[in-house]
Design a protein around this motif. Structure first.
Motif, PDB file in Angstrom:
ATOM      1  N   GLN A  17       0.843  -1.194   0.000  1.00 31.76           N
ATOM      2  CA  GLN A  17       0.000   0.000   0.000  1.00 31.76           C
ATOM      3  C   GLN A  17       0.879   1.244   0.000  1.00 31.76           C
ATOM      4  OE1 GLN A  17      -2.404   0.943   3.517  1.00 31.76           O
ATOM      5  NE2 GLN A  17      -4.160   0.934   2.135  1.00 31.76           N
ATOM      6  N   PRO A  18       0.735   2.111  -0.998  1.00 29.94           N
ATOM      7  CA  PRO A  18       1.563   3.326  -1.012  1.00 29.94           C
ATOM      8  C   PRO A  18       1.235   4.227   0.185  1.00 29.94           C
ATOM      9  CG  PRO A  18       0.289   3.092  -3.060  1.00 29.94           C
ATOM     10  CD  PRO A  18      -0.209   2.056  -2.109  1.00 29.94           C
ATOM     11  N   PHE A  19       2.227   4.963   0.673  1.00 30.57           N
ATOM     12  CA  PHE A  19       1.985   5.856   1.813  1.00 30.57           C
ATOM     13  C   PHE A  19       2.093   7.320   1.380  1.00 30.57           C
ATOM     14  CE2 PHE A  19       6.430   7.038   2.624  1.00 30.57           C
ATOM     15  CZ  PHE A  19       7.124   5.998   2.014  1.00 30.57           C
ATOM     16  N   ALA A  20       1.392   8.179   2.126  1.00 32.84           N
ATOM     17  CA  ALA A  20       1.371   9.613   1.796  1.00 32.84           C
ATOM     18  C   ALA A  20       2.273  10.389   2.742  1.00 32.84           C
ATOM     19  CB  ALA A  20      -0.053  10.142   1.892  1.00 32.84           C
ATOM     20  N   THR A  21       2.962  11.352   2.184  1.00 24.59           N
ATOM     21  CA  THR A  21       3.878  12.207   2.935  1.00 24.59           C
ATOM     22  C   THR A  21       3.623  13.644   2.502  1.00 24.59           C
ATOM     23  OG1 THR A  21       5.505  10.451   2.860  1.00 24.59           O
ATOM     24  CG2 THR A  21       6.341  12.593   3.348  1.00 24.59           C
ATOM     25  N   VAL A  22       3.836  14.576   3.408  1.00 20.12           N
ATOM     26  CA  VAL A  22       3.575  15.973   3.051  1.00 20.12           C
ATOM     27  C   VAL A  22       4.596  16.868   3.744  1.00 20.12           C
ATOM     28  CG1 VAL A  22       1.905  16.473   4.920  1.00 20.12           C
ATOM     29  CG2 VAL A  22       1.610  17.583   2.720  1.00 20.12           C
ATOM     30  N   THR A  23       4.745  18.078   3.234  1.00 14.76           N
ATOM     31  CA  THR A  23       5.652  19.030   3.878  1.00 14.76           C
ATOM     32  C   THR A  23       4.887  19.791   4.959  1.00 14.76           C
ATOM     33  OG1 THR A  23       5.110  20.817   2.341  1.00 14.76           O
ATOM     34  CG2 THR A  23       6.967  19.390   1.739  1.00 14.76           C
ATOM     35  N   LEU A 180      14.188   7.495  -0.744  1.00 14.24           N
ATOM     36  CA  LEU A 180      14.647   8.310  -1.870  1.00 14.24           C
ATOM     37  C   LEU A 180      13.474   9.020  -2.533  1.00 14.24           C
ATOM     38  CD1 LEU A 180      16.910   9.113  -3.899  1.00 14.24           C
ATOM     39  CD2 LEU A 180      16.381   7.020  -5.158  1.00 14.24           C
ATOM     40  N   VAL A 181      13.551  10.348  -2.586  1.00 12.65           N
ATOM     41  CA  VAL A 181      12.535  11.129  -3.303  1.00 12.65           C
ATOM     42  C   VAL A 181      12.867  11.104  -4.793  1.00 12.65           C
ATOM     43  CG1 VAL A 181      11.580  13.450  -3.675  1.00 12.65           C
ATOM     44  CG2 VAL A 181      12.026  12.642  -1.343  1.00 12.65           C
ATOM     45  N   LEU A 182      11.847  10.780  -5.602  1.00 14.54           N
ATOM     46  CA  LEU A 182      11.985  10.825  -7.060  1.00 14.54           C
ATOM     47  C   LEU A 182      11.087  11.961  -7.531  1.00 14.54           C
ATOM     48  CD1 LEU A 182      11.624   7.011  -7.927  1.00 14.54           C
ATOM     49  CD2 LEU A 182      13.746   8.322  -7.620  1.00 14.54           C
ATOM     50  N   GLU A 183      11.687  13.017  -8.032  1.00 12.63           N
ATOM     51  CA  GLU A 183      10.873  14.182  -8.432  1.00 12.63           C
ATOM     52  C   GLU A 183      10.958  14.425  -9.934  1.00 12.63           C
ATOM     53  OE1 GLU A 183      11.362  17.749  -6.111  1.00 12.63           O
ATOM     54  OE2 GLU A 183      10.047  18.896  -7.459  1.00 12.63           O
ATOM     55  N   ILE A 204       7.154  12.525  -6.415  1.00 12.32           N
ATOM     56  CA  ILE A 204       6.424  13.794  -6.593  1.00 12.32           C
ATOM     57  C   ILE A 204       6.562  14.100  -8.080  1.00 12.32           C
ATOM     58  CG2 ILE A 204       8.456  15.057  -5.623  1.00 12.32           C
ATOM     59  CD1 ILE A 204       6.351  17.325  -4.929  1.00 12.32           C
ATOM     60  N   GLY A 205       5.452  14.027  -8.793  1.00 10.51           N
ATOM     61  CA  GLY A 205       5.522  14.161 -10.245  1.00 10.51           C
ATOM     62  C   GLY A 205       6.300  13.002 -10.839  1.00 10.51           C
ATOM     63  N   ALA A 206       6.121  11.810 -10.304  1.00 11.90           N
ATOM     64  CA  ALA A 206       6.860  10.637 -10.771  1.00 11.90           C
ATOM     65  C   ALA A 206       5.940   9.429 -10.925  1.00 11.90           C
ATOM     66  CB  ALA A 206       8.002  10.324  -9.800  1.00 11.90           C
ATOM     67  N   GLY A 207       4.651   9.684 -11.060  1.00 12.55           N
ATOM     68  CA  GLY A 207       3.702   8.611 -11.328  1.00 12.55           C
ATOM     69  C   GLY A 207       3.300   7.807 -10.104  1.00 12.55           C
ATOM     70  N   PRO A 208       2.455   6.789 -10.328  1.00 15.54           N
ATOM     71  CA  PRO A 208       1.815   6.074  -9.213  1.00 15.54           C
ATOM     72  C   PRO A 208       2.571   4.851  -8.692  1.00 15.54           C
ATOM     73  CG  PRO A 208       0.822   5.404 -11.286  1.00 15.54           C
ATOM     74  CD  PRO A 208       1.925   6.374 -11.643  1.00 15.54           C
ATOM     75  N   HIS A 209       3.725   4.553  -9.283  1.00 12.53           N
ATOM     76  CA  HIS A 209       4.364   3.272  -8.926  1.00 12.53           C
ATOM     77  C   HIS A 209       5.424   3.381  -7.830  1.00 12.53           C
ATOM     78  CE1 HIS A 209       2.244   1.761 -12.357  1.00 12.53           C
ATOM     79  NE2 HIS A 209       2.821   2.661 -13.129  1.00 12.53           N
ATOM     80  N   CYS A 210       5.550   4.562  -7.224  1.00 11.94           N
ATOM     81  CA  CYS A 210       6.532   4.716  -6.144  1.00 11.94           C
ATOM     82  C   CYS A 210       5.937   4.094  -4.872  1.00 11.94           C
ATOM     83  CB  CYS A 210       6.823   6.194  -5.898  1.00 11.94           C
ATOM     84  SG  CYS A 210       7.529   6.991  -7.349  1.00 11.94           S
ATOM     85  N   ASP A 211       6.793   3.870  -3.876  1.00 13.08           N
ATOM     86  CA  ASP A 211       6.304   3.287  -2.628  1.00 13.08           C
ATOM     87  C   ASP A 211       5.466   4.292  -1.835  1.00 13.08           C
ATOM     88  OD1 ASP A 211       7.748   0.666  -2.801  1.00 13.08           O
ATOM     89  OD2 ASP A 211       9.460   2.028  -2.895  1.00 13.08           O
ATOM     90  N   GLY A 212       5.785   5.584  -1.998  1.00  4.55           N
ATOM     91  CA  GLY A 212       5.016   6.636  -1.334  1.00  4.55           C
ATOM     92  C   GLY A 212       4.882   7.840  -2.246  1.00  4.55           C
ATOM     93  N   GLN A 213       4.073   8.788  -1.826  1.00  3.07           N
ATOM     94  CA  GLN A 213       3.898  10.032  -2.582  1.00  3.07           C
ATOM     95  C   GLN A 213       4.107  11.195  -1.625  1.00  3.07           C
ATOM     96  OE1 GLN A 213       3.227  10.405  -5.913  1.00  3.07           O
ATOM     97  NE2 GLN A 213       3.201   8.184  -6.216  1.00  3.07           N
ATOM     98  N   ILE A 214       4.800  12.238  -2.083  1.00  3.15           N
ATOM     99  CA  ILE A 214       4.953  13.444  -1.271  1.00  3.15           C
ATOM    100  C   ILE A 214       4.408  14.644  -2.035  1.00  3.15           C
ATOM    101  CG2 ILE A 214       7.360  13.866  -2.037  1.00  3.15           C
ATOM    102  CD1 ILE A 214       7.814  14.952   0.896  1.00  3.15           C
ATOM    103  N   GLN A 215       3.784  15.560  -1.314  1.00  8.29           N
ATOM    104  CA  GLN A 215       3.306  16.797  -1.915  1.00  8.29           C
ATOM    105  C   GLN A 215       3.589  17.955  -0.965  1.00  8.29           C
ATOM    106  OE1 GLN A 215       1.303  17.670  -4.927  1.00  8.29           O
ATOM    107  NE2 GLN A 215       2.301  15.799  -5.637  1.00  8.29           N
ATOM    108  N   VAL A 216       3.614  19.145  -1.550  1.00  7.71           N
ATOM    109  CA  VAL A 216       3.812  20.359  -0.761  1.00  7.71           C
ATOM    110  C   VAL A 216       2.463  20.762  -0.143  1.00  7.71           C
ATOM    111  CG1 VAL A 216       4.338  22.837  -0.954  1.00  7.71           C
ATOM    112  CG2 VAL A 216       5.816  21.142  -2.074  1.00  7.71           C
ATOM    113  N   PHE A 217       2.476  20.980   1.166  1.00 12.20           N
ATOM    114  CA  PHE A 217       1.273  21.337   1.953  1.00 12.20           C
ATOM    115  C   PHE A 217       0.426  22.390   1.233  1.00 12.20           C
ATOM    116  CE2 PHE A 217      -0.662  23.918   5.348  1.00 12.20           C
ATOM    117  CZ  PHE A 217      -1.182  22.969   6.209  1.00 12.20           C
ATOM    118  N   HIS A 218       1.074  23.500   0.847  1.00 11.30           N
ATOM    119  CA  HIS A 218       0.337  24.625   0.248  1.00 11.30           C
ATOM    120  C   HIS A 218      -0.279  24.249  -1.101  1.00 11.30           C
ATOM    121  CE1 HIS A 218       2.664  26.458   3.366  1.00 11.30           C
ATOM    122  NE2 HIS A 218       2.146  27.659   3.141  1.00 11.30           N
ATOM    123  N   ASP A 219       0.358  23.329  -1.838  1.00  8.47           N
ATOM    124  CA  ASP A 219      -0.156  22.935  -3.158  1.00  8.47           C
ATOM    125  C   ASP A 219      -1.448  22.125  -3.031  1.00  8.47           C
ATOM    126  OD1 ASP A 219       1.940  24.145  -4.470  1.00  8.47           O
ATOM    127  OD2 ASP A 219       3.109  22.295  -4.730  1.00  8.47           O
TER     128      ASP A 219
END
Ligand code: KIV
Length: 280
Positions: A17-23, A180-183, A204-219
């Motif tokens: 299950q991918p996990f979510a991360t945020v700033t 490792l962040v893939l941007e 972040i901007g690297a598609g759905p196949h990463c183990d997790g996703q990160i986004q910027v809080f304000h975005d």
């Protein structure tokens, strides 16, 4: 409440299950994000743009990042807090990297640091990890290379560029990074890297196949309108909601509807009469 550890994040790789991360960049937003159940918070140097109003991430200083990181740590009980090393605080030498990273751990209370780059920064990653400082890597469209890339341009689009990214990812993982962040790289390249390395990839901007996703809080909250990256989804438009609330505040003040009786403390009328009598 048990704090999320580096090992907990490592175990998220291949959990199915991918996990979510945020700033986050301050006490209040860190509390909200932490209470919502985010396992990892990044105090990103994107603060330079979304908090401090610079055009790029390059000008933010160590002192500014330390202050923001300390505030985020004070607001976080459960999530792992990782701090971004600002531009030129680690590139020039291993010694710079150790001194800068040490401040984020000792002074600000972060549990690890993130730095941008592949093979070039592996000596820094190795040394930080040897000295007990967990490191998150970051490759692809690395914003600190804004000028070198001639803007925010997608990386890894050719066979050679994709092969190089894979090599960088493997080397960063072998140097000891825990994630490792893939941007800003094609989804297929991110998938390949995620399959080939043993540490979690966070896209972040690297598609759905990463183990997790990160986004910027304000975005994701619709708080930043200067520049809306293609990879972002706005889950709410807080700019509109805040603007409506502020306009209501202005109206209520102008119409004398705020503050109402319940918004102030009160004394008995006799207190004022007594003072007025004293003056006579
Ligand atoms: O600075 C930042 O916020 C980042 C993430 C978006 C990966 O580096």
């Amino acid at each position: 409440m048990k704090k999320v550890s580096i090992n907990d994040i490592r175990k998220l790789k291949g959990s199915g299950q991918p996990f979510a991360t945020v700033t986050a960049y301050d006490y209040t937003s860190a509390r909200i994000v932490d209470n919502a159940g985010i396992p990892l918070i990044l105090v990103g140097d994107s603060a330079a743009m979304v908090v401090l109003g610079y055009d790029t991430t390059l000008p933010v200083t160590m002192d500014e990042m330390l202050m923001l990181t300390a505030a985020v740590c004070r607001g976080t009980k459960r999530a792992l807090v990782i701090a971004d090393l600002p531009f030129m605080s680690y590139q020039a030498s291993i010694s710079d990297a150790l001194h800068s990273a040490g401040k984020f751990i000792k002074k600000a209370g972060a549990s690890g640091v993130k730095l941008e780059g592949g093979k070039r920064v592996c000596p820094q990653i190795r040394s930080l990890v040897d000295h007990g400082i967990p490191v998150m890597g970051h490759i692809g469209l690395t914003p600190q290379s804004y000028h070198q890339f001639s803007g925010y341009t997608i990386q890894g689009k050719t066979v050679e560029a994709a092969r190089q990214l894979l090599t960088h990812a493997i080397e960063v993982a072998e140097a000891g990074a825990f994630a490792l962040v893939l941007e800003g790289i094609p989804a297929e390249v991110a998938k390949l890297i995620s399959e080939k390395i043993t540490i979690p990839t966070i896209g972040i901007g690297a598609g759905p196949h990463c183990d997790g996703q990160i986004q910027v809080f304000h975005d994701i909250l619709g708080l930043f309108g200067d520049f809306v990256p293609k990879h972002t989804k706005r889950f709410v438009n807080l700019t509109d909601q805040i603007s409506t609330a502020i306009k209501s505040f202005i109206n209520d003040v102008q119409s004398n509807d705020f503050p109402a009786k319940e918004h102030s403390a009160h004394v008995k009328p006799s207190v004022i009469s007594e003072i007025l009598l004293e003056k006579e």
